[in-house]
Design a protein around this motif. Structure first.
Motif, mmCIF file in Angstrom:
data_model
loop_
_atom_site.group_PDB
_atom_site.id
_atom_site.type_symbol
_atom_site.label_atom_id
_atom_site.label_comp_id
_atom_site.label_asym_id
_atom_site.label_seq_id
_atom_site.Cartn_x
_atom_site.Cartn_y
_atom_site.Cartn_z
ATOM 1 N N VAL A 1 0.853 -1.196 0.000
ATOM 2 C CA VAL A 1 0.000 0.000 0.000
ATOM 3 C C VAL A 1 0.889 1.246 0.000
ATOM 4 O O VAL A 1 2.110 1.156 0.090
ATOM 5 C CB VAL A 1 -0.930 0.019 1.229
ATOM 6 C CG1 VAL A 1 -1.851 -1.192 1.212
ATOM 7 C CG2 VAL A 1 -0.128 0.030 2.520
ATOM 8 N N HIS A 2 0.251 2.413 -0.139
ATOM 9 C CA HIS A 2 0.978 3.689 -0.106
ATOM 10 C C HIS A 2 2.062 3.725 -1.197
ATOM 11 O O HIS A 2 3.210 4.075 -0.954
ATOM 12 C CB HIS A 2 1.597 3.915 1.284
ATOM 13 C CG HIS A 2 1.794 5.362 1.630
ATOM 14 N ND1 HIS A 2 2.903 6.064 1.261
ATOM 15 C CD2 HIS A 2 1.007 6.231 2.327
ATOM 16 C CE1 HIS A 2 2.813 7.306 1.703
ATOM 17 N NE2 HIS A 2 1.656 7.432 2.354
ATOM 18 N N LEU A 3 1.668 3.371 -2.405
ATOM 19 C CA LEU A 3 2.602 3.331 -3.532
ATOM 20 C C LEU A 3 2.636 4.696 -4.222
ATOM 21 O O LEU A 3 1.601 5.205 -4.632
ATOM 22 C CB LEU A 3 2.186 2.260 -4.539
ATOM 23 C CG LEU A 3 2.104 0.822 -4.016
ATOM 24 C CD1 LEU A 3 0.700 0.495 -3.532
ATOM 25 C CD2 LEU A 3 2.506 -0.162 -5.104
ATOM 26 N N ALA A 4 3.809 5.283 -4.350
ATOM 27 C CA ALA A 4 3.936 6.582 -5.021
ATOM 28 C C ALA A 4 3.883 6.374 -6.534
ATOM 29 O O ALA A 4 4.766 5.712 -7.096
ATOM 30 C CB ALA A 4 5.248 7.252 -4.632
ATOM 31 N N PRO A 5 2.878 6.917 -7.226
ATOM 32 C CA PRO A 5 2.778 6.725 -8.674
ATOM 33 C C PRO A 5 4.004 7.229 -9.439
ATOM 34 O O PRO A 5 4.352 6.703 -10.490
ATOM 35 C CB PRO A 5 1.527 7.530 -9.055
ATOM 36 C CG PRO A 5 0.732 7.597 -7.796
ATOM 37 C CD PRO A 5 1.741 7.678 -6.693
ATOM 38 N N SER A 6 4.663 8.236 -8.895
ATOM 39 C CA SER A 6 5.829 8.811 -9.584
ATOM 40 C C SER A 6 7.061 7.926 -9.470
ATOM 41 O O SER A 6 8.041 8.127 -10.189
ATOM 42 C CB SER A 6 6.147 10.195 -8.993
ATOM 43 O OG SER A 6 6.430 10.099 -7.609
ATOM 44 N N LEU A 7 7.026 6.931 -8.583
ATOM 45 C CA LEU A 7 8.181 6.064 -8.371
ATOM 46 C C LEU A 7 7.960 4.646 -8.897
ATOM 47 O O LEU A 7 8.913 3.963 -9.282
ATOM 48 C CB LEU A 7 8.535 6.007 -6.876
ATOM 49 C CG LEU A 7 8.936 7.334 -6.223
ATOM 50 C CD1 LEU A 7 9.194 7.139 -4.735
ATOM 51 C CD2 LEU A 7 10.174 7.921 -6.892
#
Length: 221
Positions: free
Chosen positions: A188-194
């Motif tokens: 969870v809490h996945l940064a779309p930019s990374l």
């Protein structure tokens, strides 16, 4: 509030909110007031002192049903266990930092009817006491902070996980019987930019028995 509408969540069923820390993307006093207003009844807030200070300062004068504060989460060495409606909630220290000096951020172990879920975001490597507390727990579900994807040299690893960090933790946790045999391990809490695309991330995660969260996901524990 938008996510509650998208998921079709019945707000009237929300009676308590656990606050992990005071960062804006995890804690909005104005949203809590709006939630209580829509629910039509008081909502209890379980949080640390820093978050409660912000709650008092930012919610004053806002329309909404009453926000109750029955549980102040202290940074004690021995966890403060909360019990309500058949649930047992144990706040445990997390490895995360806010702009409030001395604020202790939290993860949560939630148990009910012999089932258990660990909410582990925001945070990077678990503090030693938290990690050892989970030994032998045989958790049914573990939610991993997976903010930083596969990135090397990413400064946020001091308070967020990369996938290689998660793989290392999972290996240790398995040897310490942290997970039940059929445990669901969720990113969870996945940064779309990374991260890569959701589909690509699913393929990467599946190699290690990990599931990638998405908006509206429901899990049966």
């Amino acid at each position: 509030l938008n996510e509650l509408e998208i998921s079709g969540t019945d707000v009237s069923g929300i009676r308590r909110v656990l606050v992990s820390h005071s960062h804006h993307d995890h804690f909005r006093p104005d949203h809590l007031c709006a939630m209580a207003l829509k629910a039509g009844h008081p909502i209890e807030i379980c949080a640390n002192a820093a978050a409660l200070d912000k709650l008092k300062a930012q919610s004053e004068g806002l329309p909404g049903a009453e926000l109750l504060v029955p549980h102040l989460l202290e940074a004690n060495e021995a966890p403060t266990v909360l019990e309500f409606d058949g649930y047992t909630v144990t706040p445990l220290r997390s490895n995360h930092q806010t702009d409030v000096p001395g604020e202790q951020t939290m993860h949560f172990l939630v148990e009910k009817d012999g089932k258990s879920v660990f909410y582990g975001t925001d945070g990077a490597w678990l503090p030693t006491a938290t990690g050892k507390y989970l030994y032998g727990k045989k958790l049914n579900c573990y939610l991993f902070d997976a903010t930083c994807a596969e990135h090397e040299g990413e400064y946020r690893i001091y308070e967020h996980n990369t996938l290689p960090m998660i793989r290392m933790m999972v290996s240790v946790m398995r040897t310490q019987n942290v997970f039940a045999d059929d445990a669901k391990l969720v990113l969870v809490h996945l940064a779309p930019s990374l991260h890569k695309s959701h589909a690509e991330t699913e393929v990467i995660a599946a190699k290690d028995g990990l599931t990638v969260a998405y908006d509206g996901m429901e899990l049966e524990i």
